[in-house]
Design an enzyme around this catalytic site. Structure first.
Site, short mmCIF file in Angstrom:
data_model
loop_
_atom_site.label_atom_id
_atom_site.label_comp_id
_atom_site.label_asym_id
_atom_site.label_seq_id
_atom_site.Cartn_x
_atom_site.Cartn_y
_atom_site.Cartn_z
N GLU A 121 0.57 4.18 1.24
CA GLU A 121 0.74 4.85 2.54
C GLU A 121 1.88 4.18 3.32
OE1 GLU A 121 -2.74 5.05 5.18
OE2 GLU A 121 -1.38 4.94 6.87
N HIS A 159 0.83 -1.20 0.00
CA HIS A 159 0.00 0.00 0.00
C HIS A 159 0.87 1.25 0.00
CE1 HIS A 159 -3.00 2.95 1.27
NE2 HIS A 159 -3.88 2.12 0.74
#
Lengths: 298, 298
Positions: free
Chosen positions: B146, B144
């Site tokens: 993030e 991901h």
């Protein structure tokens, strides 16, 4: 009481008899903290002048037989500071709260501190966590003297025994967490996981588990998988022995928690080929030795 | 694209039809971070002079339809710094690693930062934990963006997706733990519990979960218990939508994760009396509105 060293040596052997094989856990019995407390008590008693009493604030260890043995050579067990007027006071391995120690000092008593170093560490950490602005939390049994001493080291300590106590935690707070030294990593992790699901802003968790207790637990689990019957020797109020027995029962349903040989119902022995023996950190070698000798001779 | 405000208002209503009742989750759709990123993108595109390109480093949000809509008004999505020669670069809500930002600066590009404030906070905390001597750990999905941006904020970050990754943790260390903002408290707590059973000396855990994401999850769970069929709208690569769908499936087996109305297999509708609708934090209102309108008209 039999001599300690030869007993300790023969405990690690494997006993082969026609009737029953007896295996003793590689690690069991007195831990450093308890051994030190007993040794400090014996030294104190031997150095004290006649007529000068020596007190233990609470039973020095959670083992009735050992407490009785020390009582015979002069150690007086009291449950409160009020009951002590003069003489020497022994702080047991579980420690005492700073307030209690202050009261002993006020009374001008001679204090001999036998608090286990690992327990002392938990107390210091609780103080530091509070100084750093954390709400101090201890995972442990509210009634245990170690936990009670730690709760006396900070203004307000939340004691969490298990998931049922989570409602005691304040919300959205910085929690500083320690653990009663004799809890299992399994329990510690499980409760931490439950706290992790609650609403908090920060957790600072210091691992205060006693590594010796963990090794004893692992050693007991390993052993009770190999035997037909498992004996866990130790005081009925000893937290670490209770935990050991609980753990062994998980892996061997034929687990029996006994204080000593006399408590054994001998009718359960016939038909068992291999017996395992382990003991809590407050169980003296002479109890283990006596048990193994009698089992061997049975 | 339909107007946003009236849609938002009518989404919170309960639709009563002879055929089917439609309930929309009280909290669903765009979160603050995503709404801000879209608004920053729109403003940047409207202020830019002709011929001056505007890039997004990675899809601005995990929603194909919205990315296509913004592409039509000029936003170019690229997957690497290399592909940008001049113009303006938008840092999406998931953030970017400091190294990437440094490279953008070296190239003399105009940087517009739309990183979600909560994601920025995780990055700062990771830096601080490393400065304080902790081994930084993030509970989240390695792939991901993030998480990838956070791993770029400290020298060596251990990413733990679930219990299978525990072997990555160094032993007897001070671990500084954060969490991908869109994980559920349940998952966070479960993994923390598993880490708590490992051998560590200290854990410092900062709760970096997004409260909005939690409210959305709770709101969805509440809703899907009341309905015959549950729709979770959002990108197939959107972590928070996937988590929402996973959670809903737990409480209602008739849960369907769709990107939009066109993906719905209408043959599953007959016989259903109450339908629930929720949407991930990167699902625009117009997708939810369109879905509800069509379902209502069906």
């Amino acid at each position: 009481m039999p001599e300690t060293l030869p007993l300790r040596q023969f405990l690690n052997l494997i006993y082969l008899r026609d009737s029953m094989k007896i295996l003793v856990a590689e690690k069991c019995g007195f831990c450093h903290g308890v051994r030190n407390a007993i040794s400090v008590a014996e030294k104190t008693l031997s150095h004290i002048k006649d007529g000068n009493p020596v007190y233990s604030l609470g039973p020095i260890i959670h083992n009735k037989n050992e407490v009785e043995r020390l009582a015979k050579i002069g150690l007086k067990t009291v449950d409160s500071v009020k009951k002590i007027r003069s003489g020497t006071v022994l702080i047991r391995s579980h420690g005492a709260a700073p307030k209690q120690i202050a009261r002993l000092k006020e009374k001008g008593l001679n204090i001999v501190d036998a608090t286990c170093v690992l327990v002392k560490r938990v107390q210091h950490i609780a103080e530091e966590l509070e100084k750093d602005g954390y709400q101090v939390v201890i995972i442990g049994d509210e009634d245990h003297p170690e936990v009670q001493a730690v709760t006396g080291c900070a203004r307000e300590v939340v004691v969490i025994a298990d998931e049922n106590d989570l409602h005691k935690l304040p919300m959205n707070t910085r929690l500083g967490i320690v653990c009663q030294t004799t809890q299992s990593p399994e329990h510690f992790g499980r409760v931490l996981g439950a706290i992790g699901k609650c609403s908090f802003s920060e957790l600072k968790v210091i691992n205060t588990l006693c590594k010796e207790a963990i090794i004893r637990q692992e050693s007991a689990v390993q052993l009770c998988r190999q035997v037909d019957i498992m004996f866990v020797l130790g005081g009925l109020e000893s937290a670490n022995t209770l935990r050991l027995a609980e753990l062994c029962k998980k892996y061997n349903s034929q687990t029996f928690h006994l204080q000593n040989w006399n408590e054994l119902d001998k009718s359960i022995l016939p038909g068992k080929n291999i017996a395992g023996v382990t003991a809590g950190a407050s169980t003296p070698d002479w109890i283990i030795g006596e048990f193994v000798k009698n089992l061997e001779a049975f």
